[in-house]
Write a protein that holds these residues in place. Structure first.
Motif, short mmCIF file in Angstrom:
data_model
loop_
_atom_site.label_atom_id
_atom_site.label_comp_id
_atom_site.label_asym_id
_atom_site.label_seq_id
_atom_site.Cartn_x
_atom_site.Cartn_y
_atom_site.Cartn_z
N GLN A 140 -46.70 25.64 -13.57
CA GLN A 140 -45.94 26.56 -12.72
C GLN A 140 -46.46 27.99 -12.85
OE1 GLN A 140 -42.71 26.25 -10.82
NE2 GLN A 140 -43.36 24.13 -10.61
N GLY A 200 -49.70 29.14 -10.77
CA GLY A 200 -49.70 29.38 -9.33
C GLY A 200 -50.30 28.30 -8.47
N ASN A 210 -48.58 26.02 -7.00
CA ASN A 210 -47.63 25.92 -5.89
C ASN A 210 -47.71 24.56 -5.16
OD1 ASN A 210 -46.75 28.57 -6.34
ND2 ASN A 210 -48.44 29.39 -5.14
N CYS A 228 -57.23 27.74 -10.09
CA CYS A 228 -56.01 28.24 -10.73
C CYS A 228 -55.94 27.98 -12.23
CB CYS A 228 -54.78 27.62 -10.07
SG CYS A 228 -54.54 28.08 -8.35
#
Length: 586
Positions: free
Chosen positions: A47, A50, A52, A63
């Motif tokens: 989480q 990022g 998502n 990420c």
């Protein structure tokens, strides 16, 4: 249910599924990553990065950073301390694995779950299917030198134990072993016994009692098999006595083991006489294993990497029986299966199973100018090279392996260097080369575990001419005075003359062929290599030290480099030095 499972094992079907999966490795990898990220998307760690909800490889790489264990230690510690929120995985982690601790001097905590256990069983079934094609196992038993350390509870109430202990204690392991006809000769009480030495003695005794049923000999690591039969050389007459009288030796004091063994051990003078004659007829114990176990078909265990120094002795005991290297993995999880079991261990390759994790590979240039030292203990990393995917690796190239597993490790640097030897369909066949940590380094020198192993082998040939052998070895960088120098500790099988050991020392020094080492030695930027010979049983004391910290024999590996921070092991070594020699090679 178990009977159905036993009937259900179909090696040809397992191979067929494996072939289908490896033909479409790229798609399977994408699906595996997607599944891991979907199941664990609620985890705090992911989480915060990022993602998502994105599950494609490119977003994942953009990420999620590459990490060492140190980067995840605080997260894992919170899990062990009982944090209830999803931290690394969506579902709660209920079990923690401990690494052997021999690399860094202390065990690492690693998340363990049912999904990781299932990948273990898949590896076992896959390699067995290929092995069984070459050597079909009839209804029989396996002489397995396996040991389980005690599980304990963490501060947060999670079960914790070594990775092997967590596997051996699972019902799924026992049912899988029965399914693939690899049941242990010994009762559970021996495997889970409180004392390794008593368990080993009873493993040997059970093997002899069921000698005609033994189909193969196994331990997690090759050195455990060598250690077992070195022990047999010392206790064989006592074992014969137990079998003759049907009474277990007084050396076994654990009540649980004695009770279990009393159901198996009955007086059998004929068997005792037969074993006595077999042993008395051997020359220097050559071919001991097939002599004791006439229906054994092979010896099986991890035999690559740091286990290679034990192969010579293992072949001596094995006689004509083939050695087969077990699969490639670590406490953090599995990577590949040995589907070419007829290759000798020195040539063993491992085919990556594309559905047990998501794998990436950092290309390593063999030209040292392209490498830099950084991070976790001085890992060799080529900063300019970005990781490539499983199906993007190239034959002949060398890589550092990155693992994303089903138990909360994402883009985790396993610390292993592998070479791509070929492809099995669309998935690579890997050869384990060495750990990526630089083992020995003082100046501009860079020597790995493999370099140390080759140096010890070269010097060991000098010793072999005297009919002696290196039983165990390790190393240390001594920076207590200028210039710093390498120290090699040897335990050898008997007495050697001073001039022979002096030549061994020179040979060790010359055998480190790294350009940085040789140039540094020539200008005395690195001092003369020192060979310290330690007394018999010294490395046994080191093993006992690690066992006292909670390590399991099944997982124990002799540390090949002892850091200054590992004071207890260094003290054991230094307190047992019998002779010391300095090189005059440069």
């Amino acid at each position: 249910m178990l009977e159905k499972m036993m009937e259900a094992f179909d090696g040809e079907k397992v191979i067929e599924q494996f072939e289908e999966m490896t033909r479409d490795a790229e798609r399977v990898q994408k699906e595996t990553l997607k599944k891991i990220l979907e199941e664990n998307g609620s985890a705090e760690y992911l989480q915060n990065l990022g993602l998502n909800g994105r599950t494609d490889p490119q977003s994942f790489k953009d990420c999620v950073p590459l990490v060492y264990h140190d980067d995840l230690e605080s997260y894992i510690q919170r899990i062990a301390d009982g944090a209830s929120s999803p931290i690394l995985t969506g579902k709660p982690i209920k079990t923690i694995s401990l690494s052997s601790g021999t690399t860094q001097g202390r065990p690492k905590l690693i998340p363990f779950n049912d999904e990781l256990l299932e990948t273990t069983m898949q590896i076992y079934r896959t390699s067995f299917a290929f092995r069984n094609k070459e050597f079909p196992i009839r209804n029989g038993k396996a002489l397995q030198f396996i040991y389980s350390s005690k599980q304990f509870k963490t501060k947060g109430g999670l079960a914790a134990g070594t990775a092997t202990t967590n596997v051996y204690r699972s019902a799924k392991f026992k049912s899988t072993m029965k399914t693939i006809q690899s049941q242990c000769c010994s009762p559970d009480e021996v495997i889970f016994g409180p004392d390794f030495h008593q368990s080993l003695y009873c493993h040997l005794l059970c093997g002899l009692i069921f000698r005609d049923e033994v189909q193969f000999v196994f331990s997690t690591f090759a050195h455990s098999i060598v250690h077992a039969f070195r022990t047999f050389e010392l206790v064989w007459e006592e074992l014969c006595g137990d079998i003759r009288d049907g009474v277990l030796s007084s050396r076994v004091t654990a009540l649980s083991i004695r009770t279990a063994m009393s159901k198996i051990l009955k007086p059998n003078p004929d068997l005792a006489d037969l074993i006595y004659q077999k042993c008395a007829g051997l020359s220097n114990w050559y071919g001991l294993i097939p002599e004791l176990f006439p229906n054994a078909q092979y010896i099986y265990g991890i035999m690559t990497g740091s286990m290679e120094p034990y192969l010579k002795k293992l072949r001596h005991y094995a006689g004509h029986l083939p050695l087969m290297s077990a699969d490639y993995g670590s406490s953090e999880g599995w990577v590949g299966a040995n589907v070419n079991p007829m290759l000798p261990p020195e040539m063993a390759t491992f085919v990556v199973l594309p559905n047990i994790g998501y794998f990436e590979f950092i290309p390593l240039k063999e030209n040292s100018q392209d490498q830099e030292q950084e991070g976790d203990g001085g890992a060799i990393v080529a900063k300019e090279n970005k990781p490539v995917g499983l199906t993007e690796v190239k034959v002949g190239e060398v890589y550092e392996i990155i693992v994303t597993n089903v138990a909360g490790l994402y883009r985790y640097r396993l610390g292993d260097v592998v070479k791509v030897m070929g492809f099995h369909n669309a998935t690579p066949e890997l050869k384990f080369m060495c750990r990526s940590n630089l083992l020995l380094s003082i100046n501009i020198d860079k020597n790995t575990e493999k370099d140390l192993q080759l140096a010890v082998e070269a010097a060991g040939n000098v010793l072999a001419a005297e009919k002696l052998e290196v039983v165990e070895f390790t190393s240390h960088v001594d920076l207590s005075r200028e210039p710093g120098h390498y120290v090699i500790f040897w335990e050898i099988s008997g007495e050697a003359k001073g001039e022979v050991l002096g030549e061994c020392c020179n040979c060790l020094d010359r055998a480190f062929l790294d350009a940085g080492y040789m140039s540094s030695r020539k200008v005395n930027a690195i001092g003369a290599l020192e060979l310290r010979v330690v007394g018999k049983g010294t490395f046994h004391k080191i093993m006992n030290h690690y066992l006292s910290l909670g390590a399991a024999v099944s997982q124990y590996k002799t540390p090949r480099c002892v850091s200054p921070a590992n004071t207890t092991v260094l003290q054991i070594l230094c307190a047992n030095v019998v002779n010391s020699y300095f090189s005059t090679a440069f």
